[in-house]
Enzyme design. Structure first.
Site, PDB file in Angstrom:
ATOM      1  N   GLU A  27       0.844  -1.195   0.000  1.00  0.00           N
ATOM      2  CA  GLU A  27       0.000   0.000   0.000  1.00  0.00           C
ATOM      3  C   GLU A  27       0.879   1.245   0.000  1.00  0.00           C
ATOM      4  O   GLU A  27       1.933   1.277   0.649  1.00  0.00           O
ATOM      5  CB  GLU A  27      -0.883  -0.006   1.255  1.00  0.00           C
ATOM      6  CG  GLU A  27      -1.754   1.237   1.410  1.00  0.00           C
ATOM      7  CD  GLU A  27      -2.439   1.301   2.765  1.00  0.00           C
ATOM      8  OE1 GLU A  27      -3.428   2.024   2.888  1.00  0.00           O
ATOM      9  OE2 GLU A  27      -1.967   0.625   3.707  1.00  0.00           O
ATOM     10  N   ASP A  73      11.291  -7.543  14.186  1.00  0.00           N
ATOM     11  CA  ASP A  73      12.005  -6.265  13.994  1.00  0.00           C
ATOM     12  C   ASP A  73      11.079  -5.080  14.285  1.00  0.00           C
ATOM     13  O   ASP A  73      11.038  -4.110  13.529  1.00  0.00           O
ATOM     14  CB  ASP A  73      12.564  -6.175  12.575  1.00  0.00           C
ATOM     15  CG  ASP A  73      13.684  -5.138  12.445  1.00  0.00           C
ATOM     16  OD1 ASP A  73      14.248  -4.750  13.493  1.00  0.00           O
ATOM     17  OD2 ASP A  73      13.978  -4.720  11.310  1.00  0.00           O
ATOM     18  N   LYS A  75      10.262  -1.750  15.741  1.00  0.00           N
ATOM     19  CA  LYS A  75      11.038  -0.577  16.151  1.00  0.00           C
ATOM     20  C   LYS A  75      10.318   0.664  15.639  1.00  0.00           C
ATOM     21  O   LYS A  75       9.423   0.563  14.775  1.00  0.00           O
ATOM     22  CB  LYS A  75      12.461  -0.656  15.598  1.00  0.00           C
ATOM     23  CG  LYS A  75      12.540  -0.760  14.074  1.00  0.00           C
ATOM     24  CD  LYS A  75      13.982  -0.926  13.614  1.00  0.00           C
ATOM     25  CE  LYS A  75      14.057  -1.071  12.081  1.00  0.00           C
ATOM     26  NZ  LYS A  75      15.454  -1.251  11.618  1.00  0.00           N
ATOM     27  N   PRO A  76      10.667   1.857  16.139  1.00  0.00           N
ATOM     28  CA  PRO A  76       9.937   3.070  15.722  1.00  0.00           C
ATOM     29  C   PRO A  76       9.911   3.292  14.213  1.00  0.00           C
ATOM     30  O   PRO A  76       8.891   3.706  13.666  1.00  0.00           O
ATOM     31  CB  PRO A  76      10.702   4.197  16.436  1.00  0.00           C
ATOM     32  CG  PRO A  76      11.268   3.542  17.654  1.00  0.00           C
ATOM     33  CD  PRO A  76      11.637   2.149  17.221  1.00  0.00           C
ATOM     34  N   ASN A  78       9.744   1.169  11.956  1.00  0.00           N
ATOM     35  CA  ASN A  78       8.891   0.177  11.286  1.00  0.00           C
ATOM     36  C   ASN A  78       7.419   0.328  11.681  1.00  0.00           C
ATOM     37  O   ASN A  78       6.617  -0.573  11.441  1.00  0.00           O
ATOM     38  CB  ASN A  78       9.368  -1.242  11.584  1.00  0.00           C
ATOM     39  CG  ASN A  78      10.521  -1.661  10.676  1.00  0.00           C
ATOM     40  OD1 ASN A  78      10.762  -1.023   9.650  1.00  0.00           O
ATOM     41  ND2 ASN A  78      11.236  -2.705  11.052  1.00  0.00           N
ATOM     42  N   ASP A  91       7.423  -3.548   7.118  1.00  0.00           N
ATOM     43  CA  ASP A  91       8.702  -4.261   6.995  1.00  0.00           C
ATOM     44  C   ASP A  91       8.741  -5.593   7.728  1.00  0.00           C
ATOM     45  O   ASP A  91       9.314  -5.717   8.812  1.00  0.00           O
ATOM     46  CB  ASP A  91       9.862  -3.377   7.457  1.00  0.00           C
ATOM     47  CG  ASP A  91      11.214  -3.963   7.015  1.00  0.00           C
ATOM     48  OD1 ASP A  91      11.216  -5.061   6.412  1.00  0.00           O
ATOM     49  OD2 ASP A  91      12.246  -3.327   7.271  1.00  0.00           O
TER      50      ASP A  91
END
Length: 347
Positions: A27, A73, A75-76, A78, A91
């Protein structure tokens, strides 16, 4: 991963290879930014917004875990925040999928700052590993600091396995104890001591959120709203838009002679004088005064621009400091209204 259909997970529409180059079709989200923008102490989101974001992430992780997908994974950078304040987890490049040999990666894979102890030690991962990472993200969104810091990777990984993060109240004394307890529980070394599922984490955040909303709707905020409504700057704003601006701002008191803005500094905030007056100087020369309802901070429209004047409090003054970054997350109608009024004043 393409089979995951959840409003807070970035959908994958297609994947394949073209002449040896692999591609993934996802998207497209116009104007979104990742949470990495809100991990600085000077640009934190409001606490209730942080809770709402992590709540959505926890629900999305519960959904994915139920279908055998561990992200690995979180994290900010992602987690994306859309222009209408919704969330997308992105991701899944190193995700672990049950019963799929293709997705298994030997050794450590992920971002060390957000890895669970079991991930660092290359042990078998469960959904609780993702919840640890989500807790590490929440810690950073609330404090502007990572849960662990070290000057080399070996020390850093040792901290993740054996050390306890600095208590959140050390950095902030305005957060409810219940919220800190939720975060610290997700950061337990032993997976069995963390929440069992994303749904359990979401439920605990819901309880904290309800108490916090009552606090934010208290008399103080109502007084702030009532005061803003009397200023000329806000005469064209609807009630809902004033509340939106308040949510993207902080309320600050300055003493006589105290610096509000310094000439030559880079700053991305807009300022509105709520009560009192300020002096404007440049190159040591007095340029004038501003008072109730006046605004400044026009360099916020130009990324990296330096302030062209210094502004000091002329007596006791109350200033509404509006984050340009947070304003990008309010409704389009509110952004247009703010820009129209601010630019008119500037002209």
């Amino acid at each position: 991963v393409g089979m995951l259909q959840h409003p807070n997970i970035m959908p994958i529409y297609d994947a394949g290879d073209e002449d040896g180059s692999y591609y993934v079709v996802t998207e497209h989200i116009q104007g979104a930014r990742t949470l990495a923008a809100y991990c600085r102490p000077d640009n934190l989101l409001r606490v209730d917004d942080v809770i709402e974001i992590i709540y959505k992430c926890a629900k999305a992780r519960h959904y994915a875990h139920g279908r055998g997908v561990i992200h690995r994974d979180i994290k900010p950078s992602n987690i994306m925040l859309t222009i209408d304040n919704d969330v997308r987890i992105i991701d899944f490049g190193i995700a672990n999928v049950n019963d799929s040999d293709v997705s298994r990666i030997e050794g450590i894979a992920g971002s060390p700052s957000y890895m669970s102890p079991e991930q660092v030690q290359s042990e078998e991962l469960t959904p609780r590993s993702d919840l640890y990472s989500l807790g590490a993200v929440m810690y950073e969104l609330l404090t502007g600091r990572r849960s662990f810091r070290a000057d080399n990777l070996s020390k850093f990984l040792h901290q993740i396995v054996y050390a306890t993060p600095t208590p959140i109240h050390t950095f902030r004394d305005d957060l409810p104890d219940e919220l800190e307890q939720v975060v610290m529980r997700t950061l337990q070394k032993d997976p069995a001591k963390r929440m069992a599922t994303g749904n359990v984490m979401a439920a605990e955040l819901t309880s904290v959120y309800k108490d916090l909303r009552q606090k934010y709707d208290s008399l103080d905020n109502q007084e702030h709203f009532d005061l803003l409504r009397t200023l000329t700057f806000f005469h064209e704003f609807s009630h809902a838009e004033i509340w939106e601006v308040l949510r993207a701002s902080d309320w600050h008191e300055y003493k006589d002679g105290e610096d509000i803005v310094r000439e030559g500094e880079v700053d991305d905030r807009f300022y509105i004088v709520v009560a009192g007056a300020v002096k404007v100087t440049a190159n040591g020369n007095d340029l004038g005064r501003m008072s109730n309802g006046d605004c400044f901070g026009e360099t916020s429209y130009v990324r990296g621009a330096k302030r062209q004047a210094s502004i000091k409090a002329d007596g006791q003054v109350t200033i509404l400091r509006v984050s340009s970054t947070l304003m990008e997350q309010v409704s389009s109608a509110c952004q247009l209204r703010f820009n129209k009024v601010f630019l008119r004043s500037l002209i």
